[in-house]
Design a protein around this motif. Sequence first.
Motif, PDB file in Angstrom:
ATOM      1  N   GLN A 129       0.849  -1.174  -0.016  1.00 52.22           N
ATOM      2  CA  GLN A 129      -0.051   0.042   0.117  1.00 52.22           C
ATOM      3  C   GLN A 129       0.698   1.193  -0.087  1.00 52.22           C
ATOM      4  N   LEU A 130       2.396   1.116   0.380  1.00 57.12           N
ATOM      5  CA  LEU A 130       2.901   2.363   0.355  1.00 57.12           C
ATOM      6  C   LEU A 130       4.081   2.426  -0.543  1.00 57.12           C
ATOM      7  N   GLU A 131       4.778   3.510  -0.766  1.00 53.75           N
ATOM      8  CA  GLU A 131       6.048   3.739  -1.595  1.00 53.75           C
ATOM      9  C   GLU A 131       6.902   4.145  -0.531  1.00 53.75           C
ATOM     10  N   ARG A 132       8.027   3.524  -0.434  1.00 54.63           N
ATOM     11  CA  ARG A 132       9.042   3.922   0.175  1.00 54.63           C
ATOM     12  C   ARG A 132       9.880   5.058  -0.208  1.00 54.63           C
ATOM     13  N   LEU A 133      10.209   6.093   0.837  1.00 57.24           N
ATOM     14  CA  LEU A 133      10.637   7.277   0.072  1.00 57.24           C
ATOM     15  C   LEU A 133      12.394   7.257   0.269  1.00 57.24           C
ATOM     16  N   PRO A 134      12.963   7.942  -0.511  1.00 58.85           N
ATOM     17  CA  PRO A 134      14.596   8.076  -0.245  1.00 58.85           C
ATOM     18  C   PRO A 134      14.887   8.346   1.134  1.00 58.85           C
ATOM     19  N   ALA A 135      16.089   7.986   1.567  1.00 61.87           N
ATOM     20  CA  ALA A 135      16.396   8.365   2.765  1.00 61.87           C
ATOM     21  C   ALA A 135      16.861   9.771   2.832  1.00 61.87           C
ATOM     22  N   SER A 136      16.843  10.422   3.821  1.00 62.29           N
ATOM     23  CA  SER A 136      17.257  11.873   3.950  1.00 62.29           C
ATOM     24  C   SER A 136      18.494  11.921   4.423  1.00 62.29           C
ATOM     25  N   ASP A 137      19.130  13.110   4.609  1.00 56.51           N
ATOM     26  CA  ASP A 137      20.466  13.277   5.158  1.00 56.51           C
ATOM     27  C   ASP A 137      20.373  13.839   6.527  1.00 56.51           C
ATOM     28  N   GLU A 138      19.037  13.808   6.906  1.00 54.86           N
ATOM     29  CA  GLU A 138      18.934  14.557   8.147  1.00 54.86           C
ATOM     30  C   GLU A 138      19.260  13.429   9.461  1.00 54.86           C
ATOM     31  N   PRO A 139      19.802  13.925  10.455  1.00 56.11           N
ATOM     32  CA  PRO A 139      20.476  13.066  11.574  1.00 56.11           C
ATOM     33  C   PRO A 139      18.754  12.487  12.314  1.00 56.11           C
ATOM     34  N   ARG A 140      18.834  11.406  12.323  1.00 49.77           N
ATOM     35  CA  ARG A 140      17.889  10.638  13.112  1.00 49.77           C
ATOM     36  C   ARG A 140      18.126   9.812  14.194  1.00 49.77           C
ATOM     37  N   PRO A 141      17.090   9.408  15.101  1.00 51.34           N
ATOM     38  CA  PRO A 141      17.538   8.561  15.960  1.00 51.34           C
ATOM     39  C   PRO A 141      17.711   6.981  15.684  1.00 51.34           C
ATOM     40  N   GLY A 142      18.491   6.134  16.197  1.00 52.18           N
ATOM     41  CA  GLY A 142      18.558   4.962  15.649  1.00 52.18           C
ATOM     42  C   GLY A 142      17.256   3.955  15.503  1.00 52.18           C
ATOM     43  N   PHE A 143      16.337   4.488  16.304  1.00 49.67           N
ATOM     44  CA  PHE A 143      14.765   3.825  15.984  1.00 49.67           C
ATOM     45  C   PHE A 143      14.183   3.993  14.993  1.00 49.67           C
ATOM     46  N   ALA A 144      14.576   5.339  14.280  1.00 55.03           N
ATOM     47  CA  ALA A 144      13.664   5.703  12.999  1.00 55.03           C
ATOM     48  C   ALA A 144      14.215   5.055  12.204  1.00 55.03           C
ATOM     49  N   GLY A 145      13.074   4.284  11.309  1.00 52.25           N
ATOM     50  CA  GLY A 145      13.332   3.510  10.240  1.00 52.25           C
ATOM     51  C   GLY A 145      12.942   4.545   8.897  1.00 52.25           C
ATOM     52  N   PRO A 146      12.669   3.623   7.771  1.00 55.29           N
ATOM     53  CA  PRO A 146      12.462   4.550   6.621  1.00 55.29           C
ATOM     54  C   PRO A 146      11.063   5.123   6.548  1.00 55.29           C
ATOM     55  N   SER A 147      10.976   6.345   5.767  1.00 57.11           N
ATOM     56  CA  SER A 147       9.952   6.911   5.578  1.00 57.11           C
ATOM     57  C   SER A 147       8.822   6.349   4.460  1.00 57.11           C
ATOM     58  N   TRP A 148       7.719   6.326   4.382  1.00 57.81           N
ATOM     59  CA  TRP A 148       6.708   5.863   3.313  1.00 57.81           C
ATOM     60  C   TRP A 148       5.646   6.839   2.918  1.00 57.81           C
ATOM     61  N   ARG A 149       5.162   6.765   1.851  1.00 54.45           N
ATOM     62  CA  ARG A 149       4.012   7.565   1.410  1.00 54.45           C
ATOM     63  C   ARG A 149       2.931   6.720   1.007  1.00 54.45           C
ATOM     64  N   ASP A 150       1.745   7.129   1.411  1.00 60.81           N
ATOM     65  CA  ASP A 150       0.607   6.335   1.112  1.00 60.81           C
ATOM     66  C   ASP A 150      -0.208   6.894  -0.182  1.00 60.81           C
ATOM     67  N   PRO A 151      -0.983   6.188  -1.005  1.00 61.47           N
ATOM     68  CA  PRO A 151      -1.644   6.809  -2.214  1.00 61.47           C
ATOM     69  C   PRO A 151      -2.318   8.100  -1.971  1.00 61.47           C
ATOM     70  N   GLN A 152      -2.577   8.527  -0.883  1.00 61.95           N
ATOM     71  CA  GLN A 152      -3.258   9.758  -0.489  1.00 61.95           C
ATOM     72  C   GLN A 152      -2.180  10.885  -0.300  1.00 61.95           C
ATOM     73  N   GLY A 153      -0.908  10.472  -0.341  1.00 63.13           N
ATOM     74  CA  GLY A 153       0.333  11.352  -0.290  1.00 63.13           C
ATOM     75  C   GLY A 153       0.508  11.500   1.247  1.00 63.13           C
ATOM     76  N   ARG A 154       0.172  10.900   2.084  1.00 63.08           N
ATOM     77  CA  ARG A 154       0.429  11.372   3.468  1.00 63.08           C
ATOM     78  C   ARG A 154       1.972  10.382   3.818  1.00 63.08           C
ATOM     79  N   VAL A 155       2.732  11.083   4.301  1.00 65.57           N
ATOM     80  CA  VAL A 155       3.980  10.502   4.580  1.00 65.57           C
ATOM     81  C   VAL A 155       3.801   9.727   6.032  1.00 65.57           C
ATOM     82  N   TRP A 156       4.439   8.379   6.121  1.00 63.36           N
ATOM     83  CA  TRP A 156       4.277   7.759   7.376  1.00 63.36           C
ATOM     84  C   TRP A 156       5.872   7.386   7.895  1.00 63.36           C
ATOM     85  N   GLN A 157       6.350   7.505   9.094  1.00 67.43           N
ATOM     86  CA  GLN A 157       7.283   7.418   9.535  1.00 67.43           C
ATOM     87  C   GLN A 157       7.648   6.080  10.394  1.00 67.43           C
TER      88      GLN A 157
END
Length: 175
Positions: A129-157
Motif C-alpha cells: 500500500q505504500l511507497e518507500r521514500l529515499p533516505a534523507s540526510d537529516e540526523p535521526r535516532p537509531g529507532f527511526a526507520g524509513p519513511s513511506w508515502r501512502d496513495p493519498q500522499g501522506r508520509v508515514w515514519q
Amino acid sequence: MPSKDALRELQLRLANRLQAARERPREAGWLAVECAQLGLLLPLAQAGEIHAARQVAPVPHAKPWMVGVANLRGQLNAVVDLSQFLHLRDMATQAAPRSGAQLVMLNPSLRVNAAILVDRLAGLRDSEQLERLPASDEPRPGFAGPSWRDPQGRVWQELDLAALAQDPQFLDVAA
C-alpha cells in the motif's frame, strides 16, 4: 453512548485484523498510529496488544514523557507518551488525557514491560500500500526507520520498536 460503542467496535476490528495480519505471511506489516498529527508505522511483529488509555497511575520523579504505569492484563507496564518522547508535543500539554488516546504494548518478545501512548489508531498498512521514500540526510535516532508515502500522499515514519526499547534515553525514565 454511541462513541464508546464505536470505539469498542473499532478496537475489536483492529484487534481481529492485527491477529489475522500476524498469521498471514507478508513482506512488511505495520500498525499505523498518529502522535501529534504525525503518522507513525509500528511493526506488527514488535507491537503488542492495544488498550484504552485509562487508569494510568503517575510515577513520582519520572521524566515528563513517562506518564506512569498501567496494569495491563495483570502486568505493570511503564507508559511513555510517544509524542512527548519524540518532542512532537510540548510537555505542558500532557496534563489531561487526550480523547481517543490508546496504549500500544510493546511485544513481550522485546522483554520490556512498556506501552506507548498514541493519540489515535489509524489501521493497518503493508508495503504493497505504500511507497518507500529515499533516505534523507537529516540526523535521526537509531529507532527511526524509513519513511513511506501512502496513495493519498501522506508520509508515514516507521519506528523500530525493538531499537526504541533499547534506546538509552527511552530506558532512562528518572527525572
